[in-house]
Design a protein around this motif. Structure first.
Motif, PDB file in Angstrom:
ATOM      1  N   TYR A 185       0.823  -1.216   0.000  1.00 10.25           N
ATOM      2  CA  TYR A 185       0.000   0.000   0.000  1.00 10.25           C
ATOM      3  C   TYR A 185       0.859   1.270   0.000  1.00 10.25           C
ATOM      4  O   TYR A 185       0.390   2.344   0.360  1.00 10.25           O
ATOM      5  CB  TYR A 185      -0.919   0.017   1.219  1.00 10.25           C
ATOM      6  CG  TYR A 185      -2.152  -0.852   1.082  1.00 10.25           C
ATOM      7  CD1 TYR A 185      -3.369  -0.313   0.661  1.00 10.25           C
ATOM      8  CD2 TYR A 185      -2.115  -2.202   1.377  1.00 10.25           C
ATOM      9  CE1 TYR A 185      -4.507  -1.100   0.550  1.00 10.25           C
ATOM     10  CE2 TYR A 185      -3.241  -3.002   1.268  1.00 10.25           C
ATOM     11  CZ  TYR A 185      -4.427  -2.452   0.849  1.00 10.25           C
ATOM     12  OH  TYR A 185      -5.553  -3.233   0.735  1.00 10.25           O
ATOM     13  N   ARG A 190       0.822   4.947  -5.297  1.00 10.94           N
ATOM     14  CA  ARG A 190      -0.607   5.246  -5.232  1.00 10.94           C
ATOM     15  C   ARG A 190      -0.987   6.251  -6.319  1.00 10.94           C
ATOM     16  O   ARG A 190      -0.246   7.178  -6.614  1.00 10.94           O
ATOM     17  CB  ARG A 190      -0.956   5.780  -3.839  1.00 10.94           C
ATOM     18  CG  ARG A 190      -2.453   5.825  -3.559  1.00 10.94           C
ATOM     19  CD  ARG A 190      -2.697   6.091  -2.095  1.00 10.94           C
ATOM     20  NE  ARG A 190      -2.195   4.991  -1.259  1.00 10.94           N
ATOM     21  CZ  ARG A 190      -2.124   5.051   0.065  1.00 10.94           C
ATOM     22  NH1 ARG A 190      -2.491   6.155   0.687  1.00 10.94           N
ATOM     23  NH2 ARG A 190      -1.673   4.027   0.749  1.00 10.94           N
ATOM     24  N   ALA A 200       1.615   4.506   4.613  1.00  9.44           N
ATOM     25  CA  ALA A 200       0.809   3.302   4.790  1.00  9.44           C
ATOM     26  C   ALA A 200       0.929   2.703   6.178  1.00  9.44           C
ATOM     27  O   ALA A 200      -0.068   2.291   6.779  1.00  9.44           O
ATOM     28  CB  ALA A 200       1.198   2.266   3.734  1.00  9.44           C
ATOM     29  N   ILE A 230      -8.369   4.224   3.078  1.00  6.96           N
ATOM     30  CA  ILE A 230      -7.861   3.003   2.446  1.00  6.96           C
ATOM     31  C   ILE A 230      -7.564   1.930   3.491  1.00  6.96           C
ATOM     32  O   ILE A 230      -7.964   0.770   3.353  1.00  6.96           O
ATOM     33  CB  ILE A 230      -6.611   3.317   1.606  1.00  6.96           C
ATOM     34  CG1 ILE A 230      -6.992   4.169   0.394  1.00  6.96           C
ATOM     35  CG2 ILE A 230      -5.909   2.040   1.159  1.00  6.96           C
ATOM     36  CD1 ILE A 230      -5.806   4.714  -0.367  1.00  6.96           C
ATOM     37  N   SER A 231      -6.851   2.306   4.563  1.00 13.45           N
ATOM     38  CA  SER A 231      -6.500   1.312   5.586  1.00 13.45           C
ATOM     39  C   SER A 231      -7.752   0.790   6.283  1.00 13.45           C
ATOM     40  O   SER A 231      -7.852  -0.408   6.585  1.00 13.45           O
ATOM     41  CB  SER A 231      -5.533   1.918   6.605  1.00 13.45           C
ATOM     42  OG  SER A 231      -6.087   3.067   7.232  1.00 13.45           O
ATOM     43  N   HIS A 234      -9.558  -1.587   3.946  1.00 13.97           N
ATOM     44  CA  HIS A 234      -8.846  -2.866   3.854  1.00 13.97           C
ATOM     45  C   HIS A 234      -9.332  -3.842   4.925  1.00 13.97           C
ATOM     46  O   HIS A 234      -9.383  -5.059   4.701  1.00 13.97           O
ATOM     47  CB  HIS A 234      -7.342  -2.646   4.008  1.00 13.97           C
ATOM     48  CG  HIS A 234      -6.543  -3.915   4.083  1.00 13.97           C
ATOM     49  ND1 HIS A 234      -6.149  -4.621   2.973  1.00 13.97           N
ATOM     50  CD2 HIS A 234      -6.098  -4.626   5.164  1.00 13.97           C
ATOM     51  CE1 HIS A 234      -5.488  -5.699   3.350  1.00 13.97           C
ATOM     52  NE2 HIS A 234      -5.440  -5.734   4.666  1.00 13.97           N
ATOM     53  N   TYR A 276      -6.906  -0.663  -5.046  1.00 15.81           N
ATOM     54  CA  TYR A 276      -6.674  -1.798  -4.144  1.00 15.81           C
ATOM     55  C   TYR A 276      -7.877  -2.740  -4.062  1.00 15.81           C
ATOM     56  O   TYR A 276      -7.950  -3.583  -3.167  1.00 15.81           O
ATOM     57  CB  TYR A 276      -6.333  -1.277  -2.749  1.00 15.81           C
ATOM     58  CG  TYR A 276      -5.123  -0.378  -2.724  1.00 15.81           C
ATOM     59  CD1 TYR A 276      -3.850  -0.893  -2.906  1.00 15.81           C
ATOM     60  CD2 TYR A 276      -5.261   1.000  -2.546  1.00 15.81           C
ATOM     61  CE1 TYR A 276      -2.737  -0.059  -2.899  1.00 15.81           C
ATOM     62  CE2 TYR A 276      -4.156   1.834  -2.529  1.00 15.81           C
ATOM     63  CZ  TYR A 276      -2.895   1.294  -2.712  1.00 15.81           C
ATOM     64  OH  TYR A 276      -1.787   2.106  -2.702  1.00 15.81           O
TER      65      TYR A 276
END
Length: 415
Positions: A185, A190, A200, A230-231, A234, A276
């Motif tokens: 990541y 990105r 990340a 994003i995290s 995930h 992702y």
């Protein structure tokens, strides 16, 4: 070896973001249905922690989330010397060993030394010294069913490595952490980034501190390019955010990348999640001033994770005697240094040093009661809020260097 009735596990941690590690492990244990005991045997700056869990399943659950830990092992023995290690190992209950030493199984033994490089000959000698163990299976170096580790700790000082290890451990490998997420990541690859995009590793640490879990709704009021979304996505959370910058929210305007003038059609927050395979978790991002209330009272989020624009602060100027300086330093790591609210309980307060004069903090709070009318102005009554009035001038000074650098790059590009 006995620590109550719970099995002992050895946690091997990465030696970075040291202050963030314990809060991450505590949060993830809570997420897995466990509880961190004050009796756990840890040395806060060491890469080796001994923890007690009720089950191996919980240990595996922890490793499915952590980016601070590298691996976890079922601890079979430990000692201050090789003799102590072997004696401890001989006393480990045979019935607990037998399931992993069967004749129809395969295994290998791995040697890990912290702060020292061992030769292949030294590693082989250590493996040969374990011949007293009742191994009945076959050695398989490529794809073994069971992996056993000898771990040796040579201290924290690379300039003063002792002849013999300070501590030795032997254990059965159970699982690795999620360190590979840091690379996969990476912001460097990105689609959409900004000058202050969160890296990340810290993004995943923050999601773990926030105990983000599948089907949560996570909000970032200073969303920027969406790194924290994003995290969280995930880990299976639905994500949304707001930002006052119209161009950032819509992916318009000048690019942040060097040698690129304007943002392309695929540079936006949604595209970042799409990159992702996480687009299905993206709710939306709105242009909004975070200082103005926009949500109905019924609107609830499971977690709010953010990196406020005033996150970079100047270190407090210290004057007076050495004793006074020491007291001020001690106070810097307590609840007194952060804003408080009757609806929130402080969980952790971690400092990340940026330079010798600056640092930023990762503060985790838990909502403990519903907001009531009498809480409306509680933040204004907190005298500690007066400590932060000077952060704006520092922020301007801090980022003026960035602005000048960008202006210079643009001028150079026009030549």
């Amino acid at each position: 070896m006995a620590r109550g009735l719970l099995p002992s596990y050895l946690l091997l941690l990465a030696q970075e973001n040291l202050e963030f590690r314990l809060p991450e492990i505590k949060s993830l244990l809570s997420l897995c249905g466990g509880q961190f005991s004050s009796q756990q045997e840890i040395r806060i700056n060491s890469p080796f922690w001994i923890l007690s869990f009720p089950s191996e399943e919980m240990a595996r659950g922890l490793m499915k989330r952590t980016v601070c830990a590298k691996s976890i092992f079922e601890l079979w023995s430990q000692g201050k010397s090789a003799v102590e290690l072997y004696t401890s190992l001989k006393n480990y209950p045979v019935e607990k060993m037998v399931p992993y030493l069967q004749s129809n199984s395969t295994y290998k033994i791995h040697i890990h030394a912290f702060n020292k490089t061992l030769t292949q000959e030294e590693k082989i000698r250590r493996i040969d010294a374990l011949e007293f163990l009742p191994f009945e299976g076959k050695v398989n170096l490529k794809n073994p069913e069971h992996i056993f580790w000898i771990l040796e700790d040579y201290g924290m000082d690379p300039n003063n490595v002792p002849e013999n290890p300070l501590d030795l451990y032997f254990g059965r490998w159970i699982a690795d952490g999620q360190r590979e997420l840091i690379e996969s990541y990476s912001v460097k690859r990105r689609h959409f980034i900004g000058n202050t995009s969160m890296d990340a590793c810290l993004s995943f640490i923050m999601a773990n501190h926030g105990r983000v879990k599948p089907n949560d709704v996570v909000f970032d009021p200073f969303v920027g390019t969406g790194g924290l979304l994003i995290s969280s996505a995930h880990f299976g959370a639905y994500v949304c955010g707001t930002d006052i910058d119209f161009n950032t929210v819509h992916g318009l305007g000048k690019a942040s990348r060097k040698n690129q003038k304007w943002r392309g059609p695929d540079e936006n927050i949604r595209a970042n999640l799409r990159q992702y395979g996480l687009e299905k978790y993206y709710l939306d991002a709105l242009v909004s001033d975070a200082s103005k209330p926009i949500w109905r009272k019924e609107m609830l989020f499971d977690a709010i994770i953010t990196d406020p624009p005033y996150g970079i602060r100047e270190a407090t100027r210290r004057t007076g005697s050495q004793k006074e300086i020491l007291k001020a330093t001690e106070r810097g790591y307590t609840e007194e240094i952060i804003p408080r609210h009757p609806c929130l309980k402080l969980i952790s307060n971690c400092e990340q040093m940026l330079s010798s004069h600056t640092s930023r903090r990762l503060i985790t709070m838990e909502k403990v009661k519903e907001f009531e009318d009498e809480d409306q102005y509680s933040h204004l009554l907190d005298y500690q809020s007066l400590l932060y009035k000077g952060h704006n001038s520092f922020r301007e000074k801090y980022f003026s260097g960035v602005t000048k650098r960008i202006a210079k790059e643009e001028k150079d590009n026009q030549k």
